[in-house]
Design an enzyme around this catalytic site. Sequence first.
Site, PDB file in Angstrom:
ATOM      1  N   ILE A  12      82.101  20.026  23.238  1.00 44.68           N
ATOM      2  CA  ILE A  12      83.239  20.942  23.134  1.00 44.68           C
ATOM      3  C   ILE A  12      84.537  20.235  23.541  1.00 44.68           C
ATOM      4  O   ILE A  12      85.576  20.388  22.885  1.00 44.68           O
ATOM      5  CB  ILE A  12      82.992  22.206  23.982  1.00 44.68           C
ATOM      6  CG1 ILE A  12      81.690  22.890  23.499  1.00 44.68           C
ATOM      7  CG2 ILE A  12      84.163  23.173  23.875  1.00 44.68           C
ATOM      8  CD1 ILE A  12      81.236  24.070  24.342  1.00 44.68           C
ATOM      9  N   LEU A  33      80.711   9.721  31.314  1.00 42.87           N
ATOM     10  CA  LEU A  33      79.803   9.225  30.276  1.00 42.87           C
ATOM     11  C   LEU A  33      78.334   9.348  30.667  1.00 42.87           C
ATOM     12  O   LEU A  33      77.489   8.663  30.098  1.00 42.87           O
ATOM     13  CB  LEU A  33      80.142   7.784  29.866  1.00 42.87           C
ATOM     14  CG  LEU A  33      81.521   7.605  29.201  1.00 42.87           C
ATOM     15  CD1 LEU A  33      81.733   6.136  28.807  1.00 42.87           C
ATOM     16  CD2 LEU A  33      81.670   8.497  27.962  1.00 42.87           C
ATOM     17  N   ALA A  74      83.978  19.248  31.935  1.00 41.19           N
ATOM     18  CA  ALA A  74      82.885  18.410  32.437  1.00 41.19           C
ATOM     19  C   ALA A  74      81.847  19.245  33.181  1.00 41.19           C
ATOM     20  O   ALA A  74      82.148  19.850  34.212  1.00 41.19           O
ATOM     21  CB  ALA A  74      83.452  17.344  33.370  1.00 41.19           C
ATOM     22  N   TYR A 141      72.296  27.545  36.252  1.00 40.31           N
ATOM     23  CA  TYR A 141      73.417  27.130  35.398  1.00 40.31           C
ATOM     24  C   TYR A 141      74.509  28.206  35.405  1.00 40.31           C
ATOM     25  O   TYR A 141      75.686  27.932  35.680  1.00 40.31           O
ATOM     26  CB  TYR A 141      72.929  26.856  33.973  1.00 40.31           C
ATOM     27  CG  TYR A 141      74.058  26.753  32.972  1.00 40.31           C
ATOM     28  CD1 TYR A 141      75.048  25.782  33.119  1.00 40.31           C
ATOM     29  CD2 TYR A 141      74.159  27.643  31.899  1.00 40.31           C
ATOM     30  CE1 TYR A 141      76.104  25.703  32.220  1.00 40.31           C
ATOM     31  CE2 TYR A 141      75.208  27.568  31.001  1.00 40.31           C
ATOM     32  CZ  TYR A 141      76.177  26.603  31.166  1.00 40.31           C
ATOM     33  OH  TYR A 141      77.224  26.531  30.287  1.00 40.31           O
ATOM     34  N   ASN A 171      77.508  31.451  21.945  1.00 45.78           N
ATOM     35  CA  ASN A 171      76.716  30.304  21.454  1.00 45.78           C
ATOM     36  C   ASN A 171      77.555  29.415  20.535  1.00 45.78           C
ATOM     37  O   ASN A 171      77.794  29.768  19.386  1.00 45.78           O
ATOM     38  CB  ASN A 171      75.465  30.812  20.739  1.00 45.78           C
ATOM     39  CG  ASN A 171      74.460  31.363  21.718  1.00 45.78           C
ATOM     40  OD1 ASN A 171      74.781  32.263  22.492  1.00 45.78           O
ATOM     41  ND2 ASN A 171      73.257  30.833  21.711  1.00 45.78           N
ATOM     42  N   LEU A 191      69.432  26.077  19.032  1.00 43.83           N
ATOM     43  CA  LEU A 191      68.730  26.542  17.838  1.00 43.83           C
ATOM     44  C   LEU A 191      69.166  25.836  16.540  1.00 43.83           C
ATOM     45  O   LEU A 191      68.329  25.280  15.827  1.00 43.83           O
ATOM     46  CB  LEU A 191      68.901  28.065  17.695  1.00 43.83           C
ATOM     47  CG  LEU A 191      68.200  28.672  16.482  1.00 43.83           C
ATOM     48  CD1 LEU A 191      66.686  28.507  16.587  1.00 43.83           C
ATOM     49  CD2 LEU A 191      68.559  30.145  16.347  1.00 43.83           C
TER      50      LEU A 191
HETATM   51  N1  UFG Z   1      65.491  29.395  20.011  1.00 46.35           N
HETATM   52  C1  UFG Z   1      64.268  29.305  19.345  1.00 46.35           C
HETATM   53  N2  UFG Z   1      63.742  28.065  19.149  1.00 46.35           N
HETATM   54  C2  UFG Z   1      64.360  26.909  19.556  1.00 46.35           C
HETATM   55  C3  UFG Z   1      65.614  27.021  20.217  1.00 46.35           C
HETATM   56  C4  UFG Z   1      66.140  28.274  20.432  1.00 46.35           C
HETATM   57  O1  UFG Z   1      63.683  30.318  18.962  1.00 46.35           O
HETATM   58  O2  UFG Z   1      63.810  25.817  19.341  1.00 46.35           O
HETATM   59  C5  UFG Z   1      66.087  30.713  20.231  1.00 46.35           C
HETATM   60  C6  UFG Z   1      66.248  31.046  21.708  1.00 46.35           C
HETATM   61  O3  UFG Z   1      65.090  31.641  22.204  1.00 46.35           O
HETATM   62  C7  UFG Z   1      67.456  31.985  21.670  1.00 46.35           C
HETATM   63  C8  UFG Z   1      68.278  31.504  20.474  1.00 46.35           C
HETATM   64  O4  UFG Z   1      67.391  30.716  19.689  1.00 46.35           O
HETATM   65  O5  UFG Z   1      67.016  33.280  21.398  1.00 46.35           O
HETATM   66  C9  UFG Z   1      69.456  30.638  20.876  1.00 46.35           C
HETATM   67  O6  UFG Z   1      68.989  29.630  21.783  1.00 46.35           O
HETATM   68  P1  UFG Z   1      69.870  28.388  22.235  1.00 46.35           P
HETATM   69  O7  UFG Z   1      69.003  27.530  23.098  1.00 46.35           O
HETATM   70  O8  UFG Z   1      70.500  27.768  21.040  1.00 46.35           O
HETATM   71  O9  UFG Z   1      71.056  29.036  23.076  1.00 46.35           O
HETATM   72  P2  UFG Z   1      71.001  30.049  24.310  1.00 46.35           P
HETATM   73  O10 UFG Z   1      71.345  31.424  23.782  1.00 46.35           O
HETATM   74  O11 UFG Z   1      69.763  29.921  25.090  1.00 46.35           O
HETATM   75  O12 UFG Z   1      72.170  29.500  25.240  1.00 46.35           O
HETATM   76  C10 UFG Z   1      73.461  29.132  24.761  1.00 46.35           C
HETATM   77  C11 UFG Z   1      74.016  28.031  25.639  1.00 46.35           C
HETATM   78  C12 UFG Z   1      74.252  28.557  27.021  1.00 46.35           C
HETATM   79  C13 UFG Z   1      75.134  29.783  26.960  1.00 46.35           C
HETATM   80  C14 UFG Z   1      74.563  30.816  26.023  1.00 46.35           C
HETATM   81  C15 UFG Z   1      75.518  31.951  25.904  1.00 46.35           C
HETATM   82  O13 UFG Z   1      73.125  26.939  25.685  1.00 46.35           O
HETATM   83  O14 UFG Z   1      74.899  27.570  27.786  1.00 46.35           O
HETATM   84  O15 UFG Z   1      74.328  30.234  24.757  1.00 46.35           O
HETATM   85  O16 UFG Z   1      75.073  32.940  24.997  1.00 46.35           O
HETATM   86  F1  UFG Z   1      75.253  30.325  28.162  1.00 46.35           F
END
Ligand code: UFG
Length: 329
Positions: A12, A33, A74, A141, A171, A191
């Site tokens: 970001i 880094l 950061a 976190y 997200n 995801l």
């Molecule tokens: N998911 C899967 N399979 C995967 C990865 C993710 O089904 O391999 C699902 C997760 O269960 C979730 C959705 O996809 O339901 C999104 O997951 P992400 O890991 O992409 O993102 P998160 O929602 O867990 O978290 C992100 C950021 C956080 C932030 C949050 C805010 O990583 O730092 O969005 O909504 F706080």
Amino acid sequence: MQVLVTGAAGYIGSHALRALVGAGHRVIALDNLSRGHRGAVPADVPFHQVDVRDTDAVETILREGRVECVMHFAAFTYVGESVEDPLLYYDNNTRGTLSVLRAVERAKTPRLVFSSTAATYGEPTEMPIRETTPQTPINPYGMSKLLSEHMLRDFAAKSPHFGYSVLRYFNVCGCAADASLGEDHEPETHLIPVILQAALGKREKITVFGEDYPTPDGTCIRDYVHVEDLADAHVKVMEALAPGDARVYNLGIGRGHSVKEILDAVRRVVDRPFKVESGPRRAGDPPALYADPSKIERELGWRARHTDIADAIESAWRWFLAHPAGYGD
Ligand code: UFG
């Protein structure tokens, strides 16, 4: 304005730095880094390989650069890692912010924009999530960021010449339109990039974490906001900051997509097959999270331009095709 961007070599931060330059601001980049990529910062931007916890070094950069605003990105951002090693997150994220604030205090820097997260809301009591929705993080976190927000608020309360903003991201997804900046995380857990890596053959499959949630198709719903929109919001917020301001905004598109909807959208964008399997729920995933982003629209006129998820997926796909090894460092 003269802006110090911490975490400038991250996903970001690097996009925000580019938006600042595009809007005519002067920038100084800082990154230790540990997870960022030197290649994400243009060679003609002054760059300091410094850790934000080195207060004296940050203070010197603020003074010598006559910095008018700090954009503080950061941080570490893996929920799972924060559960495994909470102190890593309180040290890097919370102590890191404390150090930046101390340097800001000493150098009398007048503005700061803080990179926060929807993870500070935990399992929210209302949907969509407003800035006033109670913040009860459910992992270290989210707590490391919430504690930083509190420090910032308390510091600002006794600093009348200081103005700040807290931006709570939902997200974040997508990449620069020209595919020159992108997402290069190790390990990658988000995801959209995970699905694209499966389509590229860089991983065997994508596992859907839970199909029994109380949502229309049983999979989790999230608010996916394009990183370029997010970067523009930072510039807009910074330009509006006046002494005494405490501006807190959610940054999302205001609408959610389920995991299955994202998979379908990727299938429409990417002409390659990939394997999808059903898996158990991932610990700590709330069923649905999406923002009410109306406050920033009302106050500053910002709203996400990329509301079609295919735009974000396409931009990320272009990045992956052009940079199969990421930044290559
Ligand atoms: N998911 C899967 N399979 C995967 C990865 C993710 O089904 O391999 C699902 C997760 O269960 C979730 C959705 O996809 O339901 C999104 O997951 P992400 O890991 O992409 O993102 P998160 O929602 O867990 O978290 C992100 C950021 C956080 C932030 C949050 C805010 O990583 O730092 O969005 O909504 F706080």
